[in-house]
Design a protein around this motif. Structure first.
Motif, PDB file in Angstrom:
ATOM      1  N   PHE A 864       0.686  -0.796   0.344  1.00  0.00           N
ATOM      2  CA  PHE A 864       0.037   0.156   0.272  1.00  0.00           C
ATOM      3  C   PHE A 864       0.889   1.300  -0.009  1.00  0.00           C
ATOM      4  N   THR A 865       0.900   2.085  -1.317  1.00  0.00           N
ATOM      5  CA  THR A 865       1.648   3.534  -0.847  1.00  0.00           C
ATOM      6  C   THR A 865       0.953   4.834  -1.934  1.00  0.00           C
ATOM      7  N   THR A 866       1.276   5.840  -1.644  1.00  0.00           N
ATOM      8  CA  THR A 866       0.397   6.756  -2.308  1.00  0.00           C
ATOM      9  C   THR A 866       1.235   7.626  -3.428  1.00  0.00           C
ATOM     10  N   LYS A 867       2.889   6.579  -2.711  1.00  0.00           N
ATOM     11  CA  LYS A 867       3.283   7.176  -3.525  1.00  0.00           C
ATOM     12  C   LYS A 867       3.252   7.091  -5.434  1.00  0.00           C
ATOM     13  N   PRO A 868       4.024   7.769  -6.642  1.00  0.00           N
ATOM     14  CA  PRO A 868       3.571   7.767  -7.672  1.00  0.00           C
ATOM     15  C   PRO A 868       4.205   6.414  -7.819  1.00  0.00           C
ATOM     16  N   VAL A 869       4.141   5.109  -8.972  1.00  0.00           N
ATOM     17  CA  VAL A 869       4.657   4.082  -9.302  1.00  0.00           C
ATOM     18  C   VAL A 869       6.473   4.696  -9.451  1.00  0.00           C
ATOM     19  N   GLY A 870       7.102   3.576  -8.571  1.00  0.00           N
ATOM     20  CA  GLY A 870       8.620   3.446  -9.008  1.00  0.00           C
ATOM     21  C   GLY A 870       9.348   4.664  -7.959  1.00  0.00           C
ATOM     22  N   VAL A 871       7.699   4.833  -7.724  1.00  0.00           N
ATOM     23  CA  VAL A 871       9.010   5.739  -6.174  1.00  0.00           C
ATOM     24  C   VAL A 871       8.642   4.789  -5.140  1.00  0.00           C
ATOM     25  N   GLY A 872       7.311   4.940  -4.781  1.00  0.00           N
ATOM     26  CA  GLY A 872       7.214   3.931  -3.204  1.00  0.00           C
ATOM     27  C   GLY A 872       6.838   2.327  -3.397  1.00  0.00           C
ATOM     28  N   THR A 873       7.800   1.607  -2.623  1.00  0.00           N
ATOM     29  CA  THR A 873       6.872  -0.028  -2.549  1.00  0.00           C
ATOM     30  C   THR A 873       6.196  -0.157  -1.929  1.00  0.00           C
ATOM     31  N   GLY A 874       5.869   0.280  -1.433  1.00  0.00           N
ATOM     32  CA  GLY A 874       4.210   0.068   0.124  1.00  0.00           C
ATOM     33  C   GLY A 874       4.885  -0.803   1.134  1.00  0.00           C
ATOM     34  N   LEU A 875       5.791  -1.723   1.015  1.00  0.00           N
ATOM     35  CA  LEU A 875       6.498  -2.642   2.274  1.00  0.00           C
ATOM     36  C   LEU A 875       7.144  -1.951   2.731  1.00  0.00           C
ATOM     37  N   GLY A 876       7.347  -0.497   3.136  1.00  0.00           N
ATOM     38  CA  GLY A 876       8.285  -0.014   4.384  1.00  0.00           C
ATOM     39  C   GLY A 876       7.770  -0.146   5.612  1.00  0.00           C
ATOM     40  N   LEU A 877       6.061  -0.014   5.968  1.00  0.00           N
ATOM     41  CA  LEU A 877       5.150  -0.447   6.636  1.00  0.00           C
ATOM     42  C   LEU A 877       5.111  -1.599   7.203  1.00  0.00           C
ATOM     43  N   SER A 878       4.536  -2.119   6.119  1.00  0.00           N
ATOM     44  CA  SER A 878       4.500  -3.152   6.278  1.00  0.00           C
ATOM     45  C   SER A 878       5.521  -4.217   6.654  1.00  0.00           C
ATOM     46  N   VAL A 879       6.821  -3.976   6.689  1.00  0.00           N
ATOM     47  CA  VAL A 879       8.100  -5.406   7.415  1.00  0.00           C
ATOM     48  C   VAL A 879       8.532  -4.889   8.427  1.00  0.00           C
ATOM     49  N   SER A 880       7.738  -3.387   9.084  1.00  0.00           N
ATOM     50  CA  SER A 880       8.491  -2.899   9.898  1.00  0.00           C
ATOM     51  C   SER A 880       7.255  -3.038  10.766  1.00  0.00           C
ATOM     52  N   TYR A 881       5.837  -2.954  10.240  1.00  0.00           N
ATOM     53  CA  TYR A 881       5.269  -3.779  11.333  1.00  0.00           C
ATOM     54  C   TYR A 881       5.144  -5.069  11.938  1.00  0.00           C
ATOM     55  N   GLY A 882       5.578  -6.003  10.730  1.00  0.00           N
ATOM     56  CA  GLY A 882       5.922  -7.974  10.663  1.00  0.00           C
ATOM     57  C   GLY A 882       7.448  -7.187  12.342  1.00  0.00           C
ATOM     58  N   ILE A 883       8.570  -6.522  11.699  1.00  0.00           N
ATOM     59  CA  ILE A 883       9.768  -6.576  12.202  1.00  0.00           C
ATOM     60  C   ILE A 883       9.482  -6.428  13.830  1.00  0.00           C
TER      61      ILE A 883
END
Ligand code: ADP
Length: 913
Positions: A864-883
């Protein structure tokens, strides 16, 4: 007065002999003995009929003195000469024929120059005198004996009897004397009392049984016992007398001969020749009469006493109804029992004691008894509760002596018991009838058990009746597969006394019922079997259910065995008790080798401690716990299992066993690690600009210093101090750049396999070392609060750093985006930490305006990302949550007044708490 009496009187010296009577007395001279004496008393001639009875042959040639004619003891009477003897009677004994003395009495009278002595036979007279003297003594003694026996106390009676026997024996010199009375217990006679002289044989013992020989004697006269009597019927009696001579004297009353006085070793003719039969019988009756009277009186007393105590014991007593039926007399004890204060009372009062329900019946029965003589027997209740009496009555006697008598017997105990028994019976019958089980009785007949009773529940259960189930039919209706078992059950029952068996029995529709049969053998006093009592319980449903359970258990077992999951059971000390095929397969052994293995041996100390801590937290209310555990299997690479434990508890709530299902999570874990790693790399990539700035900055500083130094060198104006300062500055910048590069290397490394203890503050420091310069370069104000405490958390410091980097990078992006539209905007990021007892919280806040509330729910979703394609991956918060979750913590977000406010919450490691 007879002539005998006259003699008696004289012999007893009641009157002196009268001389006038002499001629009469002498009678005819021809009847006596005439002796002619000379003056000196020599016998000149003897004449008269008695002369021939004299043993002495007289006269001889020379006359002998009279002294020589008489027996020696008579010489005293004839001392002197005949002239002296005149006027007085002379009793002289002459030797007679055959040694028998002749007792003669005579008088002398002068005749010529001599004397005539006329003598007459007085033997009869003497005998009579002896006899009457004896009789008198006998009567006196009899009177004495009777008086003694009548007057003495009952207690002294036996010794008085003994004394009297002794007196009789001594008086008549009887060596053995005994009194025989009828034997109470048997026919015949028994010695009641006896006396034996000290030098005589003891013919009898006290209480000795004599049997019936005495019965054969004629009881109307004394019987002389002795061989010389030659009487046949006496032969048997002789045994009674030990073959000694004896005399048996009867005593008879209205009941016939009731006593014998036995004189043993005794010939009455010799011992008491002057006692007539009547005298003996007088003695016997003086002794036996009063004694029997006393004994009967005693017996009567005893019987009365017995009767009374019996009445008392039985709670019974007699009653007697008056002839007109108006009043009644009660035994004292009965009156007391009925709580009446008088023993003679009107019939009505008596009847009032009877319960109204029974009263009229008793009254009418009494009337029938009185009028028609109908015997009466009736059970009645008293008015007082629980008191029952049996009233029985009958007519006794007839005519004048007709009496209406009866007794009342207390039967309360029996009646109450009867009632209780009846009630218990009724309850039991009811119980048997309403029991869902079939209760049965099998009679034991010569080794076989034959059905003899079934409770009513047989019919509804099986549709059979007792007639349908004799031994043969019963065996035939048992399922063929169970028949052997049934016969074994019968044998075991007989052998061991009880049995429990299970078999199928066919009902009347042909369906089989599973019966649980429990039976017990009853034996008689001799230990021989009498019957078997048992019950059948229809356990068809239960048996089928058990079969289903067995089948489902089988399915479950197959499921467990064949499940791809690893399933095991282990004890709280982590020793395996069971493991299925997949677990064995995983561990490269067979399932049989699993029990006994220590699960804890595959865990590191820390893992093991955490594992045990997790088990300790299981409770009966909360028995399940799931966790990911890492294992170090010998000779294998690190493995990760997702492990679910379910505790099994005993009644006290203690953990007894754990059932666990495990799944190998190593692959997932690896890909997660790879994901984390690539996310990290992505972060590094994203940070590239920042990092370039981070390294450029020292490079710029160094280049400026070098340019300035070179300029001074060109001017020739080089001072040592100046150079040193510049070189130190360059050195500091080199160190700064090296530190950044160093940290990048550390950050880029793979995480440790196991969690470590670390201080979250170091993660903040590390993050800032990578990002601070870059942020400041972009004009972002970093507001970092010193962490005022030191705590430790368990996990991976690099991963927490990665989370912080993600949060800061996201904040930076939001801030820079905002400044693009508003150049006057002053962006800031604030980082600070706080703690409580169990948790530490790191806050990352910005003033970037926050997150659209509609998206708040979704920002932790992967991609999930609100950033333009190629900029955001939408993984940052998801991985952080898991960690953060993986470290037992929680990542959350809220919008604050100025922007987004993220919170990393981590548990403080227990030893630090
Ligand atoms: P990415 O950064 O690649 O988009 P993330 O998972 O890191 O992926 O972030 C997801 C989204 O959450 C971002 O696209 C952004 O819309 C939003 N977001 C994250 N942090 C912030 C923040 N500090 N302020 C505003 N929005 C944010």
């Amino acid at each position: 007065m007879s002539s005998g009496d006259k003699f008696l009187g004289r012999l007893l010296k009641r009157a002196p002999p009268a001389a006038l009577d002499l001629p009469d007395l002498l009678g005819s001279p021809a009847s006596g003995l005439h002796l002619f004496l000379d003056a000196d008393g020599r016998v000149l001639q003897a004449a008269g009929p008695l002369r021939h009875l004299l043993g002495q042959q007289a006269p001889t040639d020379s006359p002998l003195p009279l002294n020589a004619w008489v027996l020696p003891h008579s010489t005293l009477a004839i001392e002197g000469r005949p002239a002296d003897w005149q006027g007085q009677p002379l009793d002289l004994d002459f030797p007679g024929l055959g040694g028998q003395p002749l007792h003669l009495r005579g008088w002398v009278q002068p005749q010529g120059d001599g004397w005539l002595m006329q003598l007459m036979d007085i033997a009869d007279l003497l005998l009579e005198r002896q006899q009457s003297r004896q009789r008198e003594a006998c009567q006196r003694m009899a009177g004495h004996i009777a008086e003694q026996l009548r007057a003495c106390s009952l207690l002294r009676l036996p010794s008085v009897v003994a004394e009297q026997l002794q007196a009789i024996a001594q008086r008549w010199r009887i060596p053995c004397l005994a009194l025989a009375l009828p034997d109470e217990h048997e026919q015949g006679w028994r010695i009641h009392g006896r006396y034996v002289a000290h030098d005589a044989p003891a013919l009898w013992e006290d209480g000795q049984r004599l049997g019936t020989p005495l019965d054969s004697l004629n009881g109307s006269a004394p019987q002389r016992i002795g061989a010389h009597h030659g009487l046949d019927e006496h032969t048997r009696v002789q045994a009674t007398f030990g073959n000694a001579d004896g005399l048996a004297v009867p005593y008879s009353d209205d009941r016939g001969t009731v006593a014998w006085l036995l004189c043993g070793v005794y010939r009455a003719e010799d011992g008491a020749p002057h006692l007539a039969d009547l005298d003996w019988m007088l003695l016997a009756s003086a002794l036996a009469g009063p004694l029997l009277g006393r004994l009967r009186e005693q017996e009567h007393h005893r019987q009365l006493e017995r009767l009374e105590s019996l009445q008392g014991l039985l709670g019974t007593g007699w009653w007697e109804l008056s002839g007109n039926g108006e009043s009644v007399q009660l035994a004292p004890a009965l009156a007391a029992d009925l709580q009446l204060d008088t023993e003679a009372l009107p019939l009505g009062h008596w009847l009032e004691q009877i319960h109204p329900a029974d009263r009229e019946e008793l009254r009418s029965r009494l009337t029938a008894l009185q009028l028609h003589g109908e015997a009466l027997s009736l059970c009645v209740r008293l008015r007082r509760p629980d008191a029952w009496y049996r009233v029985q009555g009958q007519v006794a006697g007839s005519g004048e002596g007709r009496r209406l008598v009866g007794f009342m017997l207390d039967i309360s105990d029996i009646k109450n018991q009867q009632q209780q028994t009846a009630a218990a019976h009724a309850r039991l019958d009811n119980l048997i009838a309403s029991s869902p089980a079939v209760i049965y009785v099998q009679r034991y007949v010569e080794g076989a058990l034959l059905p003899s009773f079934f409770s009513a529940s047989l019919q509804p259960l099986l549709g059979w009746r007792l007639e349908d189930l004799d031994a043969a039919a019963l065996a035939e209706r048992i399922h063929p597969d169970d028949r052997d078992g049934y016969f074994e059950r019968c044998r075991q029952l007989l052998r061991e006394g009880s049995v429990r068996a299970r078999y199928r029995l066919r009902d009347h529709r042909g369906d089989y019922h599973w019966l649980l049969d429990e039976a017990r053998l009853l034996r008689n006093d001799l230990g021989l079997p009498v019957e078997a009592v048992g019950l059948w319980l229809d356990v068809t449903d239960a048996t089928l259910a058990a079969e289903q359970i067995r089948q489902s258990e089988e399915r479950y077992r197959i499921l467990v065995e064949d499940s791809p999951a690893m399933i095991c059971r282990y004890r709280p000390d982590l020793i395996l008790t069971f493991g299925n095929q997949p677990l064995a397969h995983y561990l490269e052994c067979t399932p049989q080798q699993l029990p006994g293995i220590d699960l804890g041996s595959w865990l590191s100390d820390e893992q093991r401690a955490a594992f045990l801590q997790r088990l300790a937290a299981l409770t009966p209310d909360n028995p399940v716990s799931t966790a990911e555990i890492s294992l170090q299997l010998p000779g294998r690479e690190h493995a990760w299992w997702v492990w679910s434990d379910r505790g099994v508890f005993d009644e006290q709530g203690r953990l007894t066993e754990v059932q666990a299902v495990g799944r190998d999570n190593t692959e997932v874990r690896r890909s997660q690690q790879q994901l984390t790693q690539s996310a990290k790399m992505a972060t590094l990539g994203e940070m590239a600009t920042g990092l370039a700035h981070e390294i450029n900055q020292p490079l710029n500083v160094m280049r400026m210093a070098i340019v300035n130094v070179l300029k001074r060198l060109g001017n020739g104006d080089v001072q040592v101090d100046y150079l040193t300062d510049k070189l130190n500055r360059i050195d500091a910048q080199v160190q700064r750049a090296a530190k950044v590069v160093d940290h990048m290397r550390v950050f880029g490394r793979r995480s440790e396999i196991e969690r470590q203890l670390f201080n979250p503050a170091t993660a903040i420091e590390g993050t800032l070392s990578l990002l601070a310069e870059g942020m400041r370069g972009k004009g972002v104000d970093l507001r970092i609060s010193e962490t005022p405490f030191a705590v430790h958390c368990r996990g991976y410091v690099d991963q927490l750093e990665q989370v912080l980097i993600n949060l800061m990078v996201n904040a930076r992006d939001a801030l820079l985006g905002k400044r693009e539209s508003d150049p006057a905007f002053k962006p800031w990021i604030s980082i600070y930490a706080e703690r409580d007892e169990h948790k530490v919280r790191l806050w990352v806040e910005d003033n970037g305006g926050g997150i659209d509330p509609r998206l708040l729910e979704r920002i932790f979703e992967p991609f999930f990302t609100t950033k333009p394609v190629g900029v955001g991956t939408g993984l940052g918060l998801s991985v952080s949550y898991g960690i953060v979750e993986n470290m037992g913590g929680h990542l959350s977000v809220r919008n604050s007044a100025d922007g987004a406010r993220f919170c990393i919450e981590l548990p403080i490691a227990p030893d630090e708490a």
